[in-house]
Design a protein around this motif. Structure first.
Motif, PDB file in Angstrom:
ATOM      1  N   GLU A   6       0.832  -1.203   0.000  1.00 62.67           N
ATOM      2  CA  GLU A   6       0.000   0.000   0.000  1.00 62.67           C
ATOM      3  C   GLU A   6       0.868   1.254   0.000  1.00 62.67           C
ATOM      4  N   PRO A   7       0.342   2.344  -0.594  1.00 64.43           N
ATOM      5  CA  PRO A   7       1.069   3.621  -0.534  1.00 64.43           C
ATOM      6  C   PRO A   7       0.985   4.207   0.869  1.00 64.43           C
ATOM      7  N   ALA A   8       1.901   3.814   1.722  1.00 62.76           N
ATOM      8  CA  ALA A   8       1.843   4.219   3.128  1.00 62.76           C
ATOM      9  C   ALA A   8       3.248   4.510   3.635  1.00 62.76           C
ATOM     10  N   ILE A   9       3.289   5.275   4.733  1.00 60.79           N
ATOM     11  CA  ILE A   9       4.550   5.540   5.425  1.00 60.79           C
ATOM     12  C   ILE A   9       4.655   4.531   6.558  1.00 60.79           C
ATOM     13  N   CYS A  10       5.833   3.956   6.729  1.00 62.09           N
ATOM     14  CA  CYS A  10       5.976   2.926   7.766  1.00 62.09           C
ATOM     15  C   CYS A  10       7.113   3.272   8.710  1.00 62.09           C
ATOM     16  N   SER A  11       7.022   2.723   9.898  1.00 60.79           N
ATOM     17  CA  SER A  11       8.065   2.901  10.907  1.00 60.79           C
ATOM     18  C   SER A  11       9.160   1.859  10.688  1.00 60.79           C
TER      19      SER A  11
END
Length: 284
Positions: free
Chosen positions: A112-117
């Motif tokens: 998914e187009p997401a920001i991750c830690s």
């Protein structure tokens, strides 16, 4: 502006600086969002009031991984994780994923187009499992751009457009000045610009002469009554030639149609001894 490339270079420099500043602000905002996810994930692990993932969830995860024969990710909407996030926009779309770290663990990520830690490896004694936790938030590139500080980028872009408008107005004013100057020095539809030392017609279109033709027309222009003798022309144009009559005749013959087609003038010969630039007689 005498150096024509300079205005373009300044404009392109400002635009490029604006784009680079915008990209830097975007990347900075993305790094800050990642840092927020990291600190929230660290806080819920540190809290230890209750397990992040239940034993039943882990059983379901292992069963799904076994039946699917591939990688399985389970998203968990954790209230504590969202509460620890500092950015309000993240709280609306943040979630956790986990993976069991065993002999089948290969690392996990979502498409998914997401920001991750960063991935946080946690061993839970109560569950007797080691988990790989990761925090995510669904934010589009446009949303990240809106969260970033684009004031410098916007300022540089405004400066670029203001510079472009200034250059356009400056060039337009210079053209008007040349036009006014050209209009003030006219004769029979032939006008001369002292700014660029060129000849124009009454519509301010450049008249294209060869260098020799332009030198001859300039002699006519500067001569008293716009008249010249053959000797004056030959001496000025061909000083080393003993007999330049034929050359002069050819030059006059070629320049005549250019003058007559672009202006209301004509070159008149006086018994082969002199030439003059005269206004054509109006036909009734």
């Amino acid at each position: 502006m005498k150096h024509k490339p300079l205005p373009v270079i300044v404009f392109l420099t400002l635009m490029l600086s604006s784009l680079l500043a915008g990209r830097h602000s975007y990347c900075t905002a993305k790094e800050e969002l990642t840092a927020d996810l990291n600190q929230a994930l660290a806080l819920i692990v540190k809290e230890k009031t209750r397990p992040i993932v239940t034993q039943d969830t882990i059983k379901v995860y292992k069963q799904l991984r076994k039946t699917s024969g591939g990688k399985v990710l389970i998203a968990v909407s954790d209230e504590r994780f969202c509460r620890y996030l500092k950015n309000k926009r993240l709280k609306e779309s943040a979630f956790l994923t986990f993976d069991v770290v065993d002999n089948q663990y290969t690392g996990h990520a979502t498409d998914e187009p997401a920001i991750c830690s960063d991935t946080l490896i946690v061993t839970d004694p109560a569950l007797q499992e080691t988990l790989a936790l990761k925090g995510y938030t669904r934010l589009s590139a446009a949303a990240i751009f809106c969260l970033s500080d684009q004031r410098l980028s916007a300022g540089l872009m405004v400066a670029a457009f203001l510079w472009g408008i200034f250059v356009w107005l400056y060039i337009r004013r210079k053209k008007e000045e040349v036009k006014m100057q050209v209009e003030s020095i006219g004769f029979g539809g032939l006008v001369y610009s002292e700014t660029d030392n060129r000849f124009y017609n009454a519509s301010h279109d450049l008249i294209h002469f060869t260098p020799m033709q332009e030198q001859l027309i300039r002699m006519f222009w500067n001569a008293p009554s716009h008249a010249l003798t053959k000797e004056e022309i030959c001496t000025a144009l061909w000083p080393k030639k003993d007999d330049a009559n034929d050359t002069l005749y050819t030059l006059i013959r070629r320049v005549k149609p250019i003058i007559e087609s672009h202006t209301n003038l004509r070159i008149v010969a006086d018994r082969g001894k002199s030439y003059s630039l005269e206004i054509k007689e109006q036909e009734n």
